[in-house]
Design an enzyme around this catalytic site. Sequence first.
Site, PDB file in Angstrom:
ATOM      1  N   GLU A   1       5.969 -11.539  -8.670  1.00 31.04           N
ATOM      2  CA  GLU A   1       6.561 -12.474  -7.701  1.00 31.04           C
ATOM      3  C   GLU A   1       5.548 -13.502  -7.191  1.00 31.04           C
ATOM      4  O   GLU A   1       5.903 -14.382  -6.431  1.00 31.04           O
ATOM      5  CB  GLU A   1       7.150 -11.674  -6.522  1.00 31.04           C
ATOM      6  CG  GLU A   1       6.161 -11.141  -5.494  1.00 31.04           C
ATOM      7  CD  GLU A   1       5.295  -9.970  -5.964  1.00 31.04           C
ATOM      8  OE1 GLU A   1       5.360  -9.607  -7.154  1.00 31.04           O
ATOM      9  OE2 GLU A   1       4.526  -9.439  -5.144  1.00 31.04           O
TER      10      GLU A   1
ATOM     11  N   GLU B   1       0.884  -1.172   0.000  1.00 28.48           N
ATOM     12  CA  GLU B   1       0.000   0.000   0.000  1.00 28.48           C
ATOM     13  C   GLU B   1       0.920   1.220   0.000  1.00 28.48           C
ATOM     14  O   GLU B   1       1.675   1.432   0.943  1.00 28.48           O
ATOM     15  CB  GLU B   1      -0.925  -0.050   1.210  1.00 28.48           C
ATOM     16  CG  GLU B   1      -2.284   0.554   0.964  1.00 28.48           C
ATOM     17  CD  GLU B   1      -2.235   2.070   0.877  1.00 28.48           C
ATOM     18  OE1 GLU B   1      -2.856   2.656  -0.038  1.00 28.48           O
ATOM     19  OE2 GLU B   1      -1.534   2.672   1.717  1.00 28.48           O
TER      20      GLU B   1
ATOM     21  N   CYS C   1       3.674  -2.713  -8.580  1.00 24.46           N
ATOM     22  CA  CYS C   1       2.379  -2.287  -8.031  1.00 24.46           C
ATOM     23  C   CYS C   1       2.551  -1.052  -7.137  1.00 24.46           C
ATOM     24  O   CYS C   1       2.866   0.016  -7.644  1.00 24.46           O
ATOM     25  CB  CYS C   1       1.710  -3.464  -7.341  1.00 24.46           C
ATOM     26  SG  CYS C   1      -0.063  -3.270  -7.253  1.00 24.46           S
TER      27      CYS C   1
ATOM     28  N   ILE D   1      -3.581  -6.737  -8.311  1.00 26.82           N
ATOM     29  CA  ILE D   1      -4.308  -6.596  -7.042  1.00 26.82           C
ATOM     30  C   ILE D   1      -4.457  -5.101  -6.740  1.00 26.82           C
ATOM     31  O   ILE D   1      -3.470  -4.433  -6.430  1.00 26.82           O
ATOM     32  CB  ILE D   1      -3.556  -7.300  -5.888  1.00 26.82           C
ATOM     33  CG1 ILE D   1      -3.267  -8.766  -6.236  1.00 26.82           C
ATOM     34  CG2 ILE D   1      -4.359  -7.187  -4.590  1.00 26.82           C
ATOM     35  CD1 ILE D   1      -2.326  -9.469  -5.270  1.00 26.82           C
TER      36      ILE D   1
ATOM     37  N   HIS E   1       1.928  -8.094  -9.993  1.00 22.72           N
ATOM     38  CA  HIS E   1       2.821  -8.731  -9.007  1.00 22.72           C
ATOM     39  C   HIS E   1       3.573  -9.884  -9.675  1.00 22.72           C
ATOM     40  O   HIS E   1       3.071 -11.013  -9.694  1.00 22.72           O
ATOM     41  CB  HIS E   1       1.994  -9.288  -7.846  1.00 22.72           C
ATOM     42  CG  HIS E   1       1.550  -8.269  -6.859  1.00 22.72           C
ATOM     43  ND1 HIS E   1       2.205  -8.048  -5.667  1.00 22.72           N
ATOM     44  CD2 HIS E   1       0.522  -7.409  -6.886  1.00 22.72           C
ATOM     45  CE1 HIS E   1       1.588  -7.091  -4.995  1.00 22.72           C
ATOM     46  NE2 HIS E   1       0.559  -6.681  -5.711  1.00 22.72           N
TER      47      HIS E   1
END
Length: 196
Positions: free
Chosen positions: A172, A48, A79, A134, A170
């Site tokens: 990963e 975040e 992200c 996400i 993402h």
Amino acid sequence: MLTIGVLGLQGAVREHIRSIEACGAAGLVVKRPEQLNEVDGLILPGGESTTMRRLIDTYHFMDPLREFAAQGKPLFGTCAGLIILAKEIQGSDNAHLGVLNVKVERNSFGRQVDSFEADLTIEGLAEPFTGVFIRAPHILEAGEDVEVLSEHGGRIVAAKQDNLLGCSFHPELTDDHRVTELFVQMVEKHKQEAVV
Ligand code: GLN
């Protein structure tokens, strides 16, 4: 051997370390600014971005991170990490690191599709890559010096500028480590050039 750090203040840190190791490099969780001296490149993970920024300030990372980028050392923002790297954030007067010449929009794929996967065509990869998104940002505008590496539904989701790499998704979170590998190659190239 290359050592690649992952900023370890918040977010998907362990998963990046696993991916770095799968690419044959050493991974280091960076929790203190001094540790930046021990790494050849750094990943800013997803999480975040406003929380991450708060922790960057609390732990006095801002100037050391800017110095790291100014030295031309490779940085990869995924992200929330992409938002941290961006020069401009839609609807906000304040960028964070402000080094990657792009304008990003946060949470830009809509509430109904909070999270999704999509097969992406990525410059430099022969086969499609499954991107996990996400509450992802996307790149609204990319500067002239920025190379667009991937788009999804007409939106830029991966880009590169010199030694800076950023993506909306993402990389990963799957067992496909090819995007991390792209960054490892950037780090390797930079390290070799720095020695010469
Ligand atoms: N929505 C988050 C932000 O704006 C990013 C989400 C993520 O990193 N998965 O910071």
